[in-house]
Design a protein around this motif. Structure first.
Motif, short mmCIF file in Angstrom:
data_model
loop_
_atom_site.label_atom_id
_atom_site.label_comp_id
_atom_site.label_asym_id
_atom_site.label_seq_id
_atom_site.Cartn_x
_atom_site.Cartn_y
_atom_site.Cartn_z
N ILE A 1 0.84 -1.20 0.00
CA ILE A 1 0.00 0.00 0.00
C ILE A 1 0.87 1.25 0.00
CG2 ILE A 1 -1.63 1.34 1.39
CD1 ILE A 1 -3.13 -1.12 1.94
N GLU B 1 3.85 1.34 -1.23
CA GLU B 1 4.44 1.40 -2.56
C GLU B 1 3.44 1.95 -3.57
OE1 GLU B 1 5.86 -2.55 -3.23
OE2 GLU B 1 7.75 -2.15 -2.21
N ALA B 2 2.18 1.55 -3.40
CA ALA B 2 1.14 2.07 -4.29
C ALA B 2 1.08 3.59 -4.19
CB ALA B 2 -0.22 1.46 -3.94
N ALA B 3 1.17 4.11 -2.97
CA ALA B 3 1.13 5.56 -2.78
C ALA B 3 2.31 6.21 -3.49
CB ALA B 3 1.15 5.90 -1.29
N ARG B 4 3.47 5.57 -3.39
CA ARG B 4 4.65 6.11 -4.07
C ARG B 4 4.44 6.12 -5.58
NH1 ARG B 4 8.80 2.72 -0.85
NH2 ARG B 4 7.35 3.06 0.86
N MET B 5 3.87 5.02 -6.10
CA MET B 5 3.61 4.96 -7.54
C MET B 5 2.58 6.02 -7.94
SD MET B 5 5.45 2.60 -8.92
CE MET B 5 4.75 2.56 -10.56
N ASP B 6 1.64 6.31 -7.05
CA ASP B 6 0.60 7.29 -7.35
C ASP B 6 1.12 8.72 -7.25
OD1 ASP B 6 -1.26 5.42 -7.93
OD2 ASP B 6 -2.25 5.45 -5.98
N GLY B 7 2.40 8.86 -7.02
CA GLY B 7 3.00 10.19 -7.05
C GLY B 7 3.07 10.88 -5.71
N ALA B 8 2.80 10.16 -4.61
CA ALA B 8 2.87 10.79 -3.30
C ALA B 8 4.33 11.01 -2.90
CB ALA B 8 2.17 9.92 -2.26
N GLN C 1 3.46 13.32 1.86
CA GLN C 1 2.07 12.98 1.52
C GLN C 1 1.75 11.53 1.87
OE1 GLN C 1 2.52 14.21 -2.57
NE2 GLN C 1 1.05 15.87 -2.31
N HIS D 1 -1.38 11.05 4.20
CA HIS D 1 -2.61 10.52 3.62
C HIS D 1 -2.77 9.01 3.77
CE1 HIS D 1 -3.68 14.31 1.87
NE2 HIS D 1 -2.48 14.43 1.33
N VAL D 2 -1.67 8.29 3.91
CA VAL D 2 -1.78 6.83 3.91
C VAL D 2 -1.33 6.20 5.22
CG1 VAL D 2 -1.16 4.71 2.70
CG2 VAL D 2 -1.45 6.82 1.42
#
Ligand SMILES: Nc1ncnc2c1ncn2[C@@H]1O[C@H](COP(=O)(O)OP(=O)(O)O)[C@@H](O)[C@H]1O
Ligand SMILES: [Mg+2]
Lengths: 274, 332
Positions: free
Chosen positions: A168, A170-177, A181, A185-186
């Motif tokens: 999760i 890593e997903a945030a990192r991929m989403d540009g966070a 952030q 946010h996560v």
């Protein structure tokens, strides 16, 4: 799939659960009942109906001011808990998200310190407190309780953080966070329930701690646990007064516990309930 | 947009070399599948492209730009994880909008894009739910929705269907292929399932132990496997291998024959054998045959082929359908 349970079995278990719950709760209930009795009633023998006198409460208050130990308890419980969290959050975080070969060993070592009876280190700690001027100070108790509960706090947080899937983040990192952030946010929203449970449980543990608080205080920094103890010794036992003091000491934490039941259950099951 | 180049990319975890050196060219708009047995380094390679792992050495280029040292956020790629990796505390709408919010896109534009993605993926009626209230297939679609709203240079999928049941997997496979036809964006898709690879890919990259064994279109790989490993990995049921005297006669160390490339006869042929298990599926018949020379092979006949357990059978490879391999495994 829930198995069908016969009504009889259900009733049986319900009764059993109530009996066990009452057995566990009874000492507290009887303490509260006794606090509303006169001293004569209190030693007269077993009786569930008190005369509802507030006499003991009055005497407790005049003999030994309640506000001061109450304030001490709040400061010591909250202070030691916050300090423990400040130390434990980064530690548990590192162990959960960047474990090394030694992580498990360190955790076990921390837990093993709780296997030693506290009294084993009483003398050295007593001497340290005497020599550093920490004896009978709130800051001294904040430090000692923080240290005593730290292993449990780290363990609890570690267990919670481990449940946050790395993917999760890593997903945030991929989403540009950005890192900031990602934290806001996560991470935080997912970590807060675990931190809150740990905080509540640790406040209760610190509030009820009676070994170090009694050993390391006299008057100035004595919290409510020491306040209760002060009614159990000098001029023989006064049951009603002792009960009144105990009730006053546990009431605040009981009320807090009641209002935070849901978080606490999560905390006590170490995150097993999702 | 979306051409990706790997130049001699290596990756080690500590002393363990997982990717010993990969060169690969992925063209714009291609659907590329990395396939290989589990543990062969597919995910690692994908995560290197994503920027979630640092390369030990080598270079990664996206549209000609060297992104080797750029973080994942800077590469403009979107990823769909095997575990879906949805944000459990956010509604479906917020999940899908998250990358847009991170890009500071105006609210109205965010909403428009989320609605469009939800329409494409049939998620309109679930936008206010939490991920925990969705089925596996729906969660997968949310994860895809979150990937498409940003209009990335390329999509990266890491075994996105392996948590779904078989029927749903087939549906989602078609949906993802459909999506690729619509968006025409580069997709890199990791799977250990050669059926997914064969059905979806423009280009398949077969990996073993971190090395590329062969790159080619599904039919290239099927028709001319570069070595015994690829031959055995692509195609279902697996290719049969026969070694020894029979192979030597054909001038090879071993020969491979696909189950669908046997001619079967109950009277004569090159390889006599005995039927073990006979699977009569209606559409075709799978025969597990023990050859007299000792090998166990599988043969597939279209439609019904009336033999049963214990029957004698003769198998003959179809003309031009015998794959020859050298002792080192390479195609001869
Ligand atoms: N973070 C890591 N640390 C150490 N070894 C790893 C790490 N990630 C993957 N590996 C190892 O790299 C190899 C390839 O893993 P992976 O890329 O996940 O394979 P696949 O996705 O093909 O199943 C495995 O042997 C795995 O144990
Ligand atoms: Mg993998």
């Amino acid at each position: 799939m829930a198995r069908a349970v016969s009504t009889q079995t259900k009733i049986g278990w319900t009764i059993a659960a109530w009996v066990v719950a009452l057995l566990i709760f009874f000492p507290i209930l009887y303490t509260v009942i006794t606090s509303f009795k006169t001293e004569q009633e209190a030693i007269a023998g077993f009786d569930l109906i008190p005369s509802f006198t507030l006499q003991s409460y009055g005497e407790v208050q005049t003999q030994n001011d309640y506000i001061r130990p109450f304030t001490n308890s709040v400061i010591i419980a909250v202070g030691s808990t916050i300090l423990a969290l400040i130390v434990a959050i980064p530690a548990a975080w590192a162990m959960a998200f960047a474990p090394t070969k030694q992580t498990k060993n360190i955790l076990m070592w921390m837990l093993s310190t709780k296997m030693m009876p506290a009294v084993a280190v009483l003398v050295p700690i007593y001497l340290i407190f005497l020599n550093t001027g920490l004896m009978d100070t709130r800051i001294g108790l904040v430090i000692i309780l923080m240290l005593m509960n730290l292993p449990i706090v780290v363990w609890m947080l570690y267990t919670y953080f481990r449940e946050i899937p790395g993917e999760i983040l890593e997903a945030a990192r991929m989403d540009g966070a950005t890192l900031g952030q990602e934290i806001v946010h996560v991470l935080t929203p997912m970590a807060v329930p675990g931190i809150a449970s740990t905080l509540l449980l640790n406040i209760i543990l610190a509030w009820n701690e009676a070994f170090w608080t009694i050993q390391l205080t006299t008057t100035n920094a004595a919290p409510l646990s020491a306040f209760i103890a002060s009614f159990s010794s000098p001029q023989g036992l006064f049951w009603a007064k002792l009960s009144a003091a105990s009730t006053m000491a546990i009431a605040p934490i009981l009320i807090m516990g009641w209002f935070s039941q849901k978080q606490l259950v999560r905390g006590l099951t170490f995150g097993a309930v999702k | 947009m979306g051409a990706i180049t790997l130049q001699n990319v290596r990756k080690s975890f500590g002393d363990v070399e997982v990717i010993p050196g990969v060169d690969l060219e992925i063209n714009e708009g291609e659907f590329v599948v990395f396939v290989g047995p589990s543990g062969c380094g597919k995910s690692t390679l994908l995560r290197l492209i994503a920027g979630l792992e640092d390369v030990t050495s080598g270079r990664i280029l996206i549209d000609g730009q060297d992104v080797t040292d750029a973080g994942p956020a800077k590469r403009g790629l979107a990823m769909v994880f095997q575990s879906y990796a949805l944000y459990p505390h956010m509604s479906v709408r917020k999940n899908i909008a998250f990358p847009l919010k991170m890009a500071k896109m105006p609210e109205a534009e965010q909403k428009a894009r989320v609605d469009r993605a939800a329409k494409i993926l049939n998620l309109d009626s679930y936008l206010d739910r939490r991920p925990g209230q969705l089925s596996g297939g729906q969660r997968q679609r949310v994860a895809i929705g979150r990937a498409i709203v940003r209009e990335p240079a390329a999509f990266l999928f890491d075994e996105p269907l392996s948590n779904l049941d078989a029927a749903l997997r087939v549906n989602m496979r078609v949906e993802i292929s459909d999506l690729h036809n619509k968006l025409k964006t580069t997709m890199i898709y990791v799977t250990h399932d050669q059926v997914e690879a064969m059905t979806m890919a423009d280009k398949i990259v077969v990996l073993r132990a971190g090395r590329i064994e062969q790159v080619g279109s599904p039919l290239d790989l099927y028709n001319s496997p570069a070595n015994r490993f690829v031959g055995g990995f692509i195609g279902s049921p697996n290719m049969n291998f026969i070694e020894g005297e029979a192979a030597r006669r054909m001038g090879a160390h071993s020969i491979g024959v696909r189950p669908e490339h046997w001619r079967m006869s109950t009277t004569e042929g090159a390889f006599p054998g005995t039927v073990g298990v006979a699977e009569h599926l209606g559409s075709d018949t799978l025969l597990h045959v023990e050859l007299d020379s000792g090998e166990n092979v599988i043969a597939r006949a279209e439609g019904e082929f009336p033999v049963h357990h214990g029957d004698k059978i003769w198998l003959t490879p179809q003309d031009g359908r015998v794959y020859k391999f050298r002792e080192d495994g390479l195609a001869a």
